[in-house]
Design a protein around this motif. Structure first.
Motif, PDB file in Angstrom:
ATOM      1  N   ALA A 272      91.501 126.540 142.296  1.00  4.82           N
ATOM      2  CA  ALA A 272      92.314 127.641 141.798  1.00  4.82           C
ATOM      3  C   ALA A 272      91.717 128.194 140.514  1.00  4.82           C
ATOM      4  N   ARG A 273      91.975 129.459 140.249  1.00  2.00           N
ATOM      5  CA  ARG A 273      91.437 130.086 139.046  1.00  2.00           C
ATOM      6  C   ARG A 273      91.923 129.379 137.796  1.00  2.00           C
ATOM      7  N   GLY A 274      90.993 129.119 136.896  1.00  2.00           N
ATOM      8  CA  GLY A 274      91.344 128.477 135.642  1.00  2.00           C
ATOM      9  C   GLY A 274      91.446 126.968 135.719  1.00  2.00           C
ATOM     10  N   THR A 275      91.433 126.409 136.912  1.00  3.19           N
ATOM     11  CA  THR A 275      91.605 124.964 137.066  1.00  3.19           C
ATOM     12  C   THR A 275      90.416 124.193 136.509  1.00  3.19           C
ATOM     13  N   ALA A 276      89.209 124.699 136.731  1.00  5.95           N
ATOM     14  CA  ALA A 276      88.022 123.987 136.255  1.00  5.95           C
ATOM     15  C   ALA A 276      88.039 123.866 134.742  1.00  5.95           C
ATOM     16  N   ALA A 277      88.387 124.937 134.056  1.00  6.89           N
ATOM     17  CA  ALA A 277      88.444 124.890 132.589  1.00  6.89           C
ATOM     18  C   ALA A 277      89.543 123.946 132.118  1.00  6.89           C
TER      19      ALA A 277
ATOM     20  N   SER B  57     106.980 117.055 134.958  1.00  2.00           N
ATOM     21  CA  SER B  57     105.668 117.473 134.486  1.00  2.00           C
ATOM     22  C   SER B  57     105.788 118.531 133.396  1.00  2.00           C
ATOM     23  N   TYR B  58     104.949 118.402 132.397  1.00  2.00           N
ATOM     24  CA  TYR B  58     104.853 119.409 131.347  1.00  2.00           C
ATOM     25  C   TYR B  58     103.547 120.189 131.454  1.00  2.00           C
ATOM     26  N   ALA B  59     102.881 120.117 132.601  1.00  2.00           N
ATOM     27  CA  ALA B  59     101.591 120.779 132.776  1.00  2.00           C
ATOM     28  C   ALA B  59     101.683 122.285 132.580  1.00  2.00           C
ATOM     29  N   ASP B  60     102.804 122.873 132.963  1.00  2.00           N
ATOM     30  CA  ASP B  60     102.936 124.319 132.816  1.00  2.00           C
ATOM     31  C   ASP B  60     103.538 124.711 131.473  1.00  2.00           C
ATOM     32  N   ARG B  61     103.875 123.755 130.630  1.00  2.00           N
ATOM     33  CA  ARG B  61     104.492 124.046 129.340  1.00  2.00           C
ATOM     34  C   ARG B  61     103.593 123.716 128.154  1.00  2.00           C
ATOM     35  N   VAL B  62     102.783 122.671 128.309  1.00  2.00           N
ATOM     36  CA  VAL B  62     101.963 122.192 127.193  1.00  2.00           C
ATOM     37  C   VAL B  62     100.487 122.394 127.555  1.00  2.00           C
ATOM     38  N   LEU B  63      99.767 123.090 126.703  1.00  2.00           N
ATOM     39  CA  LEU B  63      98.343 123.343 126.927  1.00  2.00           C
ATOM     40  C   LEU B  63      97.563 122.035 126.926  1.00  2.00           C
ATOM     41  N   PRO B  64      96.436 121.976 127.662  1.00  2.00           N
ATOM     42  CA  PRO B  64      95.656 120.729 127.706  1.00  2.00           C
ATOM     43  C   PRO B  64      95.247 120.218 126.328  1.00  2.00           C
ATOM     44  N   GLU B  65      94.815 121.106 125.442  1.00  2.00           N
ATOM     45  CA  GLU B  65      94.400 120.640 124.112  1.00  2.00           C
ATOM     46  C   GLU B  65      95.595 120.123 123.309  1.00  2.00           C
TER      47      GLU B  65
END
Length: 164
Positions: free
Chosen positions: A45-50, A129-137
């Protein structure tokens, strides 16, 4: 004249598409139902690799700024359930929600920052899950702040035991 207008209206209505030609493929909300087609293997999916690269260990270098950012994000996203000190005594617990585990339990202290990030990303137990709320960094920052909370609590307990 009325008869002519009536016939023209009838012809126009008959020519309208009612959308019932494919009645078997149309639900009551008139949305076309299509069969599930699985995503082809290897599709990203778009953006997934980053995003995956941002979550890959060892993560960013631990700095005071990163830990400060982690504290800010922790207070926004984690403290309502886990409490400001990470003991599982947040405001939602005082309103009847079951308490989450304390970060100061031995099994939680044993978690690495990578494992904490996995829990933030995927959720666990009652925690969603907080994947859609909290940025990876920010997940890295929160994980390192949690580890600092655990170290600080251990140091204060150790100091308390040394005192008479």
């Amino acid at each position: 004249m009325r008869l002519a207008i009536g016939l023209i209206g009838l012809v126009l209505l008959a020519a309208c598409d009612t959308g019932t030609e494919q009645r078997d493929a149309v639900a009551s909300t008139r949305t076309v139902q299509r069969p599930y087609v699985p995503v082809p293997p290897g599709t990203i999916a778009r953006g997934t690799a980053a995003q995956e690269a941002a979550l890959a260990p060892p993560g960013p270098q631990v700095t005071p700024d990163l830990v400060a950012r982690g504290e800010e994000r922790f207070r926004a996203f984690c403290s309502p359930c886990h409490g400001a000190s990470g003991r599982g005594d947040g405001t939602v617990v005082s309103r009847g929600f079951p308490p989450p585990p304390s970060y100061h339990e031995e099994r939680v202290k044993a978690l690495s920052p990578e494992q904490i990030i996995t829990v933030i990303t995927r959720g666990k137990g009652r925690m969603y899950s907080y994947a859609d709320r909290v940025l990876p960094e920010d997940r890295w920052a929160i994980a390192h702040y949690i580890k600092q909370l655990q170290r600080d609590a251990g140091a204060s307990v150790g100091q308390g035991e040394a005192s008479p």
